[in-house]
Design a protein around this motif. Structure first.
Motif, PDB file in Angstrom:
ATOM      1  N   GLY A 145       0.773  -1.239   0.000  1.00  0.00           N
ATOM      2  CA  GLY A 145       0.000   0.000   0.000  1.00  0.00           C
ATOM      3  C   GLY A 145       0.800   1.283   0.000  1.00  0.00           C
ATOM      4  O   GLY A 145       0.218   2.356   0.165  1.00  0.00           O
ATOM      5  N   LEU A 146       2.105   1.216  -0.200  1.00  0.00           N
ATOM      6  CA  LEU A 146       2.915   2.439  -0.180  1.00  0.00           C
ATOM      7  C   LEU A 146       2.708   3.265  -1.447  1.00  0.00           C
ATOM      8  O   LEU A 146       2.513   4.482  -1.383  1.00  0.00           O
ATOM      9  N   LEU A 147       2.747   2.634  -2.608  1.00  0.00           N
ATOM     10  CA  LEU A 147       2.674   3.379  -3.858  1.00  0.00           C
ATOM     11  C   LEU A 147       1.337   4.080  -4.039  1.00  0.00           C
ATOM     12  O   LEU A 147       1.273   5.181  -4.587  1.00  0.00           O
ATOM     13  N   SER A 148       0.239   3.478  -3.568  1.00  0.00           N
ATOM     14  CA  SER A 148      -1.075   4.101  -3.746  1.00  0.00           C
ATOM     15  C   SER A 148      -1.270   5.293  -2.823  1.00  0.00           C
ATOM     16  O   SER A 148      -2.174   6.105  -3.041  1.00  0.00           O
ATOM     17  N   ARG A 149      -0.438   5.432  -1.788  1.00  0.00           N
ATOM     18  CA  ARG A 149      -0.516   6.634  -0.945  1.00  0.00           C
ATOM     19  C   ARG A 149      -0.178   7.877  -1.746  1.00  0.00           C
ATOM     20  O   ARG A 149      -0.723   8.960  -1.513  1.00  0.00           O
ATOM     21  N   SER A 200      -4.883  -0.342  -8.619  1.00  0.00           N
ATOM     22  CA  SER A 200      -4.286   0.505  -9.638  1.00  0.00           C
ATOM     23  C   SER A 200      -3.407   1.570  -9.015  1.00  0.00           C
ATOM     24  O   SER A 200      -3.632   1.998  -7.886  1.00  0.00           O
ATOM     25  N   VAL A 201      -2.394   1.989  -9.765  1.00  0.00           N
ATOM     26  CA  VAL A 201      -1.476   3.046  -9.343  1.00  0.00           C
ATOM     27  C   VAL A 201      -1.318   4.013 -10.510  1.00  0.00           C
ATOM     28  O   VAL A 201      -1.176   3.598 -11.663  1.00  0.00           O
ATOM     29  N   LEU A 205       6.811   8.210  -7.163  1.00  0.00           N
ATOM     30  CA  LEU A 205       7.350   7.086  -6.393  1.00  0.00           C
ATOM     31  C   LEU A 205       7.397   5.820  -7.236  1.00  0.00           C
ATOM     32  O   LEU A 205       8.339   5.028  -7.136  1.00  0.00           O
ATOM     33  N   LEU A 206       6.388   5.615  -8.082  1.00  0.00           N
ATOM     34  CA  LEU A 206       6.397   4.456  -8.972  1.00  0.00           C
ATOM     35  C   LEU A 206       7.560   4.571  -9.955  1.00  0.00           C
ATOM     36  O   LEU A 206       8.248   3.583 -10.243  1.00  0.00           O
ATOM     37  N   LYS A 207       7.788   5.781 -10.458  1.00  0.00           N
ATOM     38  CA  LYS A 207       8.915   5.980 -11.377  1.00  0.00           C
ATOM     39  C   LYS A 207      10.239   5.726 -10.667  1.00  0.00           C
ATOM     40  O   LYS A 207      11.171   5.166 -11.247  1.00  0.00           O
ATOM     41  N   ALA A 208      10.335   6.129  -9.405  1.00  0.00           N
ATOM     42  CA  ALA A 208      11.562   5.874  -8.639  1.00  0.00           C
ATOM     43  C   ALA A 208      11.773   4.380  -8.457  1.00  0.00           C
ATOM     44  O   ALA A 208      12.907   3.880  -8.549  1.00  0.00           O
ATOM     45  N   ALA A 209      10.687   3.639  -8.208  1.00  0.00           N
ATOM     46  CA  ALA A 209      10.798   2.186  -8.071  1.00  0.00           C
ATOM     47  C   ALA A 209      11.300   1.568  -9.371  1.00  0.00           C
ATOM     48  O   ALA A 209      12.109   0.631  -9.359  1.00  0.00           O
TER      49      ALA A 209
END
Length: 361
Positions: free
Chosen positions: A69-73, A130-131, A137-141
């Protein structure tokens, strides 16, 4: 090592996570639990995550940190609410929290943690929903690890998935049964549960054909129960009870009706929630992790229930399921009472046919 598992299909994301845990934290390893840490991404701060990924393992060479649940924050996504376990007593999931949007500095803090994950740690970010693809943050991942997106198959791809999953269970699947299952069920967790049940019924090396589906299958009951639910949505108590009796007369046990009805009610809760949030119909399937076909079938019913009504029906289903499993209730009589409860009008609404509901148990 950093791995991000995202996608609207809870089952595929869950299976991928299970595969990575089997590889890096095998369940048969007596020390495996010492090297596994699970964190709530909706609440964790960057410094907490940093401590977790930088910690040294005492009993294992490799540590695994799972964060859900980190990315959806930060990405504005919403977690899928269809429970991956298929239990009729599951509670609907709450929408993902977005409280961290007010502190953009936290995104940079987490990105710095991603950039410094040591070789001795496997950090797995899990999003069962979905994200936003533009999420920083998703791009950083993606820059510092790999991102796996799990999209549910549709059409011919769904039929192939059904065939492959059935083969993995050690049974055969007739072409007609495959197309019937693909048309009736679109949620992969529900399909997986159904196929496992059918494979146990026919035995190893057996064949699941249309006769087996008509005798046993969730899919064969789904349309009949949908019609019963439609009558309840119209507050047509007599019609809903008639559909229920038709199912029972046709040999479907109350215990066989309950999980199908529970699945449909949970789907209606998802659709009603998205309607209340004014999410466009074109985006509902992606948000809920189900097919467009399921959304179209559910919209008309969902419009005729309020969210409090659906949550109360879900509560009654949970109560009934517990009563039947503990021997406190007669499944047939209690299911009859539940259908009447579903037909009760909302406050101020005039019912087409009235009846007092009975207690379950």
């Amino acid at each position: 090592m950093l791995i991000a598992l995202i996608g609207p299909d809870r089952y595929l994301v869950g299976q991928s996570l299970k595969g990575y845990l089997a590889k890096f934290a095998p369940p048969d390893d007596p020390m495996g639990d010492f090297g596994l840490t699970r964190l709530d991404g909706a609440r964790i701060a960057p410094d907490e995550l940093q401590r977790a990924v930088q910690a040294l393992g005492f009993f294992t060479e490799r540590r695994v940190v799972v964060v859900e649940g980190l990315l959806s924050r930060f990405g504005g996504g919403k977690a899928s609410s269809d429970d991956a376990e298929g239990s009729e007593a599951d509670e609907p999931a709450a929408p993902a929290r977005g409280r961290a949007k007010a502190d953009p500095g936290m995104v940079e803090g987490f990105a710095q943690v991603f950039a410094a994950v040591p070789d001795s740690t496997v950090l797995i970010l899990v999003e069962r929903g979905s994200v936003n693809k533009n999420s920083a943050l998703l791009k950083a991942a993606g820059r510092h690890g790999k991102v796996e997106e799990h999209i549910p198959p549709k059409g011919a791809a769904l039929e192939r998935w059904i065939g492959e999953h059935t083969a993995g269970l050690g049974v055969r699947l007739a072409p007609g049964a495959r197309s019937t299952l693909a048309a009736a069920l679109h949620d992969l967790q529900t399909l997986a549960n159904e196929l496992e049940k059918l494979s146990l019924y026919v035995g190893e090396g057996g064949t699941i054909d249309e006769r087996v589906l008509s005798d046993l299958s969730f899919a064969a009951k789904a349309d009949d129960i949908f019609e019963m639910t439609s009558a309840a949505a119209r507050r047509d108590t007599k019609g809903a009870l008639m559909h229920l009796q038709r199912l029972l007369d046709g040999g479907t046990s109350p215990e066989g009706i309950l999980p199908v009805l529970a699945w449909q009610v949970r789907t209606l809760i998802q659709v009603r929630d998205m309607m209340d949030q004014r999410i466009s119909e074109s985006r509902m399937a992606e948000k809920a992790g189900v097919s467009d076909f399921v959304i179209r079938k559910s919209l008309m019913q969902a419009r005729q229930f309020t969210m409090p009504q659906l949550l109360e029906i879900h509560r009654c289903l949970t109560e009934l399921d517990h009563a039947v499993k503990t021997g406190r209730g007669d499944a047939g009589l209690s299911l009859d009472a539940l259908v009447v409860e579903m037909c009760r009008p909302a406050p101020g609404e005039r019912a087409q046919a009235g009846a007092e509901p009975r207690r379950f148990g």
